[in-house]
Design a protein around this motif. Structure first.
Motif, PDB file in Angstrom:
ATOM      1  N   HIS A   7     -12.736  95.723 -41.411  1.00 17.19           N
ATOM      2  CA  HIS A   7     -13.737  96.430 -41.121  1.00 17.19           C
ATOM      3  C   HIS A   7     -14.242  96.067 -39.918  1.00 17.19           C
ATOM      4  O   HIS A   7     -14.497  96.942 -38.962  1.00 17.19           O
ATOM      5  N   ALA A  10     -13.536  94.146 -37.693  1.00 12.92           N
ATOM      6  CA  ALA A  10     -13.368  94.968 -36.149  1.00 12.92           C
ATOM      7  C   ALA A  10     -14.773  95.729 -36.062  1.00 12.92           C
ATOM      8  O   ALA A  10     -14.743  95.849 -34.792  1.00 12.92           O
ATOM      9  N   ASN A  11     -15.357  96.077 -36.136  1.00 16.67           N
ATOM     10  CA  ASN A  11     -16.676  96.082 -36.065  1.00 16.67           C
ATOM     11  C   ASN A  11     -17.777  95.272 -35.113  1.00 16.67           C
ATOM     12  O   ASN A  11     -18.773  96.388 -33.475  1.00 16.67           O
TER      13      ASN A  11
END
Length: 147
Positions: A7, A10-11
């Motif tokens: 995550h 991805a951010n």
């Protein structure tokens, strides 16, 4: 390794890949580069430098435009003497976009400017971290989900 790492990555990629972030960087990099080189034509120059001669249709997916968008930008670059059109030896009806010597010099300058910006942003990193980041990023681009 937990999914939290995925995550986080991805951010971070979401920020890097935002069109507005890229356009802002391209505008800063192209400032003062002369006629035809701006945040709109930068992706076409950069893609041609990476891939070599290509048709507008083949280049379009790499720069996130349709064929006509690439053609319009290539026309501006052609007027500025940075790109020329050559007949496609594989398809006599088509033309390839090719960087001129002046275009290659412009790309070299743009790459130097970008590398300088990157190095300036990494100047406060502890010794070895920037090199490790570069190594890991290269591996991620070769082996990761974008490969």
């Amino acid at each position: 390794m937990t999914n939290d790492v995925g995550h986080d990555i991805a951010n971070a990629l979401g920020i890097l890949l935002r069109r507005t972030a890229r356009a802002k960087l391209h505008k800063e990099l192209t400032e003062g580069m002369g006629e035809g080189v701006d945040e709109l034509t930068y992706p076409v120059l950069s893609a041609l430098a990476r891939t070599g001669p290509r048709s507008a249709a083949d280049l379009a997916p790499d720069v996130g435009l349709d064929r006509s968008g690439v053609t319009r930008r290539a026309s501006r670059l052609e007027v500025a003497g940075l790109v020329r059109r050559e007949p496609d030896p594989a398809d006599r009806r088509a033309h390839l976009l090719v960087l001129t010597e002046q275009g290659e010099l412009a790309v070299a300058e743009l790459r130097t400017r970008l590398a300088d910006r990157i190095m300036a942003s990494l100047s406060s990193w502890p010794p070895g971290e920037a090199e490790a980041f570069a190594r890991h990023l290269r591996r991620f681009t070769v082996e990761g989900p974008f490969a």
